[in-house]
Design an enzyme around this catalytic site. Sequence first.
Site, short mmCIF file in Angstrom:
data_model
loop_
_atom_site.label_atom_id
_atom_site.label_comp_id
_atom_site.label_asym_id
_atom_site.label_seq_id
_atom_site.Cartn_x
_atom_site.Cartn_y
_atom_site.Cartn_z
N ASP A 31 -3.24 20.63 -13.22
CA ASP A 31 -4.44 19.75 -14.35
C ASP A 31 -3.13 18.81 -15.55
O ASP A 31 -3.96 19.64 -16.63
CB ASP A 31 -5.40 19.11 -14.05
CG ASP A 31 -5.68 17.64 -14.28
OD1 ASP A 31 -5.26 17.13 -15.25
OD2 ASP A 31 -6.93 17.50 -14.38
N ARG A 61 0.93 -1.40 0.17
CA ARG A 61 -0.06 0.28 -0.49
C ARG A 61 0.92 1.49 0.07
O ARG A 61 0.59 2.48 -0.33
CB ARG A 61 -1.03 -0.03 1.32
CG ARG A 61 -1.65 1.28 1.27
CD ARG A 61 -2.92 1.09 1.98
NE ARG A 61 -3.55 0.21 2.44
CZ ARG A 61 -2.65 0.29 4.21
NH1 ARG A 61 -2.41 1.49 4.48
NH2 ARG A 61 -2.70 -0.60 5.16
N LYS A 71 -5.14 8.76 -19.24
CA LYS A 71 -5.47 8.99 -20.68
C LYS A 71 -3.99 9.23 -21.90
O LYS A 71 -3.00 8.06 -21.57
CB LYS A 71 -6.01 10.96 -20.44
CG LYS A 71 -6.72 10.43 -19.06
CD LYS A 71 -7.85 10.08 -20.01
CE LYS A 71 -8.63 10.33 -18.50
NZ LYS A 71 -10.08 9.52 -18.57
C1 LIG Z 1 -8.38 16.36 -17.11
C2 LIG Z 1 -8.86 15.53 -15.99
N1 LIG Z 1 -8.56 15.24 -15.18
C3 LIG Z 1 -9.37 14.08 -14.28
C4 LIG Z 1 -9.78 13.08 -14.96
C5 LIG Z 1 -10.34 11.88 -14.56
O1 LIG Z 1 -8.77 11.04 -14.53
P1 LIG Z 1 -9.78 9.54 -14.18
O2 LIG Z 1 -10.88 9.16 -15.08
O3 LIG Z 1 -7.80 8.66 -13.95
O4 LIG Z 1 -9.83 8.98 -12.62
C6 LIG Z 1 -10.34 13.23 -16.15
C7 LIG Z 1 -10.52 12.26 -16.49
O5 LIG Z 1 -11.52 12.28 -17.72
C8 LIG Z 1 -9.60 14.22 -16.74
O6 LIG Z 1 -10.19 14.23 -18.69
#
Ligand SMILES: Cc1ncc(COP(=O)(O)O)c(C=O)c1O
Length: 396
Positions: A184, A59, A209
Amino acid sequence: MSSNEHKFATKAVHAGQHGDPVTGAVVSPMFMTSTYEYTPEKMARYLAGDKKGIFTYGRSRNPTQNELQNKICALSGGEAALVTASGMSAISLALLSCVHSGDHVISCSTVYSGTYNLFTKIFEELNIEVTFLEEMTEEALEKALKPNTKVLYAESVYNPTLVVSDLKFIAEWAKSKGVISMIDNTFMSPYLLRPLEYGIDVVVHSTTKYLNGHGDLIGGVIISNKDFIENIRSSIYQELGPTPSPFSCWLMLRGMKTLHIRMREHCSNAMTIAKWLEKQDKIEKVIYPGLESHPQHELAKKQFGAKGYGGMVSFVVKGGMEGATRFISNIKLAKYCVSLGDLDTMIQQPATMTHGKISPTERERMGIPDGMIRLSVGIEDSEDIIHDLEQALESV
Ligand SMILES: Cc1ncc(COP(=O)(O)O)c(C=O)c1O
């Protein structure tokens, strides 16, 4: 192993990879174990605080996870990274490590819906206030700033409106106010943009992604300085337990080796498709940072244009909800689904899918009309993708 002098492509292939000294395997084996055996010597060292090379329980850390973190750090220019079981867990952990009840966050107005729900539902329950800013101008930021503001949060390129964040401005403003800047960077990947180089404090990604790129796992990562990451790992990471499986980490190590090649294809296909979409009279508007019509094209050019403008294209189909629904239901090659950054082209309608849980008024404020389509351009032949869009447009 790679040195810091190596170029991005070399690091993508070699960084973090140790192979296996016992068998000589070039690709590192995966460590599928939940716990680790101690020796009395190891235990004594561990208790004395020397934890280097000592694994205790899956973990908190795993050798495959460590290799992945080292590769991500090398590619992102970060001191330390922590991988998580999803993008949302990376975002939640990074934020919850710096905000507590009574604190305040400033965020860009358009964010991924999961992040929006975290801000508006969970943070509200935790008594953490969030101010959404439609424009990140100095004036708006000064107005939003409170004595308890702890974090300035933004997506490097907003999902799905493709607004481009001015990272240098965000980093400098946040530093001058003693606020943590958090970005992000999911839509860009470290191939196109490395926010830490602009002075941003913390970077998060959904590795589901582009970083993994093959659509076969869910993951996330937080990248920052050693203290920030170690503070999360030794506290809420342990307690909340969002650790990814070693198998996911191993798949990601494999996926990331081709990040640079995949991103080049995504960018070149996306540019071709955006230019084609601009010429279609059934399309009201095309949003792509690489087009001169994009309001922040010059900023995009400066921040990442030399390498490309990303694989995400948004556009608005004439006929609103009905037009978009007709268009999307006639798509044949592209996958009609949420998510992005995969090899396959993916298409979705934010108003009914990713941002469907957000009220119509809020969506309008975010700049998401009902007729908007978000396209994650894959690495197929661009002519085939265009042909698919063309035949679907005929139904509108
Ligand atoms: C810009 C962005 N940040 C965060 C996330 C969340 O990621 P996860 O689906 O891997 O939890 C997404 C999901 O589509 C996203 O498009």
